[in-house]
Design a protein around this motif. Sequence first.
Motif, PDB file in Angstrom:
ATOM      1  N   GLY B  25       6.017   1.610   6.667  1.00 12.74           N
ATOM      2  CA  GLY B  25       4.395   2.032   6.828  1.00 12.74           C
ATOM      3  C   GLY B  25       3.643   0.906   6.129  1.00 12.74           C
ATOM      4  O   GLY B  25       3.976   0.457   6.098  1.00 12.74           O
ATOM      5  N   GLY B  26       2.104   1.580   6.531  1.00 10.01           N
ATOM      6  CA  GLY B  26       1.719   0.138   6.520  1.00 10.01           C
ATOM      7  C   GLY B  26       0.820   0.116   4.508  1.00 10.01           C
ATOM      8  O   GLY B  26       1.964   0.454   3.833  1.00 10.01           O
ATOM      9  N   GLY B  27       0.804  -0.981   4.920  1.00  9.34           N
ATOM     10  CA  GLY B  27      -0.372  -1.559   3.024  1.00  9.34           C
ATOM     11  C   GLY B  27      -0.348  -0.373   2.482  1.00  9.34           C
ATOM     12  O   GLY B  27       0.002  -0.289   1.394  1.00  9.34           O
ATOM     13  N   PHE B  28      -1.169   1.150   2.594  1.00 11.82           N
ATOM     14  CA  PHE B  28      -1.449   1.738   1.891  1.00 11.82           C
ATOM     15  C   PHE B  28      -0.549   3.020   1.120  1.00 11.82           C
ATOM     16  O   PHE B  28      -0.567   2.791   0.756  1.00 11.82           O
ATOM     17  CB  PHE B  28      -2.813   2.650   2.744  1.00 11.82           C
ATOM     18  N   VAL B  29       0.952   2.801   2.304  1.00  9.19           N
ATOM     19  CA  VAL B  29       2.104   3.651   1.731  1.00  9.19           C
ATOM     20  C   VAL B  29       1.727   2.454   0.536  1.00  9.19           C
ATOM     21  O   VAL B  29       2.041   3.369  -0.897  1.00  9.19           O
ATOM     22  CB  VAL B  29       3.088   3.498   2.372  1.00  9.19           C
ATOM     23  N   ILE B  30       2.442   1.311   0.410  1.00  6.60           N
ATOM     24  CA  ILE B  30       3.417   0.777  -0.541  1.00  6.60           C
ATOM     25  C   ILE B  30       2.167   1.040  -2.161  1.00  6.60           C
ATOM     26  O   ILE B  30       2.904   1.723  -3.675  1.00  6.60           O
ATOM     27  CB  ILE B  30       3.675  -0.470  -0.387  1.00  6.60           C
ATOM     28  N   VAL B  31       0.718   0.655  -1.902  1.00  5.54           N
ATOM     29  CA  VAL B  31      -0.119   0.683  -3.261  1.00  5.54           C
ATOM     30  C   VAL B  31       0.018   2.386  -3.205  1.00  5.54           C
ATOM     31  O   VAL B  31      -0.331   2.678  -4.765  1.00  5.54           O
ATOM     32  CB  VAL B  31      -1.049   0.288  -2.202  1.00  5.54           C
ATOM     33  N   THR B  32       0.041   3.101  -2.328  1.00  4.26           N
ATOM     34  CA  THR B  32       0.081   4.516  -3.233  1.00  4.26           C
ATOM     35  C   THR B  32       1.876   4.623  -4.120  1.00  4.26           C
ATOM     36  O   THR B  32       1.559   5.672  -5.010  1.00  4.26           O
ATOM     37  CB  THR B  32      -0.011   5.731  -2.497  1.00  4.26           C
ATOM     38  N   PHE B  33       2.747   4.601  -3.651  1.00  2.00           N
ATOM     39  CA  PHE B  33       3.682   4.198  -4.495  1.00  2.00           C
ATOM     40  C   PHE B  33       3.199   3.391  -5.657  1.00  2.00           C
ATOM     41  O   PHE B  33       3.891   3.697  -7.058  1.00  2.00           O
ATOM     42  CB  PHE B  33       5.488   3.475  -3.693  1.00  2.00           C
ATOM     43  N   MET B  34       2.464   2.682  -5.746  1.00  3.76           N
ATOM     44  CA  MET B  34       2.588   1.579  -6.624  1.00  3.76           C
ATOM     45  C   MET B  34       2.043   2.099  -7.310  1.00  3.76           C
ATOM     46  O   MET B  34       2.205   1.834  -8.475  1.00  3.76           O
ATOM     47  CB  MET B  34       1.902  -0.077  -6.824  1.00  3.76           C
ATOM     48  N   LYS B  35       1.115   3.007  -7.116  1.00  2.60           N
ATOM     49  CA  LYS B  35      -0.275   3.689  -8.492  1.00  2.60           C
ATOM     50  C   LYS B  35       0.697   4.666  -9.248  1.00  2.60           C
ATOM     51  O   LYS B  35       0.842   4.043 -10.659  1.00  2.60           O
ATOM     52  CB  LYS B  35      -1.012   4.617  -7.665  1.00  2.60           C
ATOM     53  N   ARG B  36       2.042   5.260  -8.635  1.00  5.95           N
ATOM     54  CA  ARG B  36       2.603   5.686  -9.074  1.00  5.95           C
ATOM     55  C   ARG B  36       3.488   5.192 -10.039  1.00  5.95           C
ATOM     56  O   ARG B  36       3.579   5.807 -11.517  1.00  5.95           O
ATOM     57  CB  ARG B  36       3.448   6.813  -7.842  1.00  5.95           C
ATOM     58  N   LYS B  37       3.674   4.447 -10.764  1.00  6.06           N
ATOM     59  CA  LYS B  37       5.201   3.142 -11.037  1.00  6.06           C
ATOM     60  C   LYS B  37       4.261   2.827 -11.724  1.00  6.06           C
ATOM     61  O   LYS B  37       4.284   3.232 -12.940  1.00  6.06           O
ATOM     62  CB  LYS B  37       5.261   3.058  -9.875  1.00  6.06           C
ATOM     63  N   PHE B  38       3.213   2.293 -11.856  1.00 11.04           N
ATOM     64  CA  PHE B  38       2.009   1.182 -12.980  1.00 11.04           C
ATOM     65  C   PHE B  38       0.772   2.302 -13.772  1.00 11.04           C
ATOM     66  O   PHE B  38       1.074   1.523 -14.807  1.00 11.04           O
ATOM     67  CB  PHE B  38       2.192  -0.466 -12.364  1.00 11.04           C
ATOM     68  N   VAL B  39       0.217   3.313 -12.340  1.00  7.71           N
ATOM     69  CA  VAL B  39      -0.399   3.977 -13.417  1.00  7.71           C
ATOM     70  C   VAL B  39      -0.583   5.056 -13.796  1.00  7.71           C
ATOM     71  O   VAL B  39      -0.356   5.086 -15.267  1.00  7.71           O
ATOM     72  CB  VAL B  39      -1.465   3.586 -12.386  1.00  7.71           C
ATOM     73  N   ASP B  52      -9.625  -1.222  -7.784  1.00  3.36           N
ATOM     74  CA  ASP B  52      -9.445  -2.420  -7.688  1.00  3.36           C
ATOM     75  C   ASP B  52      -8.822  -3.010  -6.756  1.00  3.36           C
ATOM     76  O   ASP B  52      -9.542  -4.245  -5.679  1.00  3.36           O
ATOM     77  CB  ASP B  52     -10.755  -3.131  -8.555  1.00  3.36           C
ATOM     78  N   MET B  53      -7.612  -3.087  -7.593  1.00  4.31           N
ATOM     79  CA  MET B  53      -6.638  -4.522  -6.727  1.00  4.31           C
ATOM     80  C   MET B  53      -6.466  -4.205  -5.404  1.00  4.31           C
ATOM     81  O   MET B  53      -6.377  -4.905  -4.562  1.00  4.31           O
ATOM     82  CB  MET B  53      -5.333  -4.243  -7.905  1.00  4.31           C
ATOM     83  N   THR B  54      -6.428  -2.272  -5.055  1.00  7.25           N
ATOM     84  CA  THR B  54      -6.741  -2.277  -3.106  1.00  7.25           C
ATOM     85  C   THR B  54      -7.324  -2.595  -2.933  1.00  7.25           C
ATOM     86  O   THR B  54      -7.150  -3.293  -1.593  1.00  7.25           O
ATOM     87  CB  THR B  54      -6.155  -0.629  -3.940  1.00  7.25           C
ATOM     88  N   ALA B  55      -8.479  -2.891  -3.357  1.00  8.23           N
ATOM     89  CA  ALA B  55      -9.687  -2.812  -2.105  1.00  8.23           C
ATOM     90  C   ALA B  55      -9.629  -4.965  -2.150  1.00  8.23           C
ATOM     91  O   ALA B  55      -9.774  -4.999  -1.108  1.00  8.23           O
ATOM     92  CB  ALA B  55     -11.127  -2.231  -2.978  1.00  8.23           C
TER      93      ALA B  55
END
Lengths: 188, 190
Positions: B25-39, B52-55
């Motif tokens: 799926g699109g970019g928002f999917v990977i950003v969501t997974f990145m939040k889980r991992k890095f945050v 901020d980085m997502t924006a």
Amino acid sequence: MILFQLFLSFVQIGLFSIGGGYAAIPLIQNQTVEVHRWLTQAQFMDLATIAEMTPGPIAINGATFVGLRVAGIPGAVVATFGCILPSLIIVSLLSWVYRKYRELPLLQSVLSSLRPAVVALIAAAGINMLLQIAFGGREVRSVDQVQWAGLLLFAAAFAVLRRLKWNPILVMAACGAAGLLLGLLGLF
Amino acid sequence: MERKKNRTLWTLFTSMLYISAFTFGGGFVIVTFMKRKFVDELHWLSENEMLDMTALAQSSPGPIAVNAAILVGWKTAGFAGMAAAVLGTVLPPMIILSIVSVFYQLFAENRYVALVLRGMQSGVAAVILDASVSLGLNVLKDRQGVHLAVMLAAFAATFFFRINVVWIILCAAAVGVVMAWVQRKGGVKA
């Protein structure tokens, strides 16, 4: 020469696709089917389907597919590099600006208004996917057409994520397995 | 020190490799997974930094996943971090696509593959909406009327009116500029 053309084409695709994958599709079509005739329209449709079914950004998938077809593995590498080069330059600059100036009151204020907008965009993307699961691609939506198996699977996945804090990748794998099982039982 | 840096680079590379290989799926999917991992998991970034980085990733040219990897990479380990994160993001789709394009006919017509992918769609929607609920609750907790209004307006603009994401981000940024101006005037409290 062909490698250089591939590189230039994908630099343009990378540079002008703002806002993610769906913006890249028409650009890839223009460059690969209309301008350079590297792909036929039918091959392009194959590319769009594969890009949809496999993980990763559509532009990278497109670069790999076209690059491989036109010039083998070197083609795939060159096209992918071309596609990400504009990002590497522009986003690195933005990253520097962000780290240097984000304490400024003006930028603080801009960023704090952007955050709720980003949350809304993420939520809308999720709800659109949920509608896709519940109704398939259909425009007319009525209760008797709801695909309950997919919706129940969603509800179960949502519950284990929120309540049990499962790892999202584990949830995805479990959903894939459940889809296969439900399908074999004729319920999906 | 050197070993610690190498460890960070390795974690960055493998995390992006893992996330990129499994997110459809699109970019928002990977950003969501990145939040889980890095945050949430590694605590390398705050939730606000990730937003901020997502924006920034969303409003810059190029694939969102690659843009987000560049931003997270620079922030955690400088130039080498950026290179490691981008490589981790790009390798899985290149390898998977190369294999799939050889076996395309088999893959596209396979009923079992289709069933697995359909099941995974439910999982993706759940992951995204789970993150949206957490992020949305944090916006509510701030008790800032303007931010709540921006969130609702942005949602309506994208969901009901299908307005281009770039315009939504520009408008939200404009609201921020106005807010900064109002605050400097010392008038209304935000």
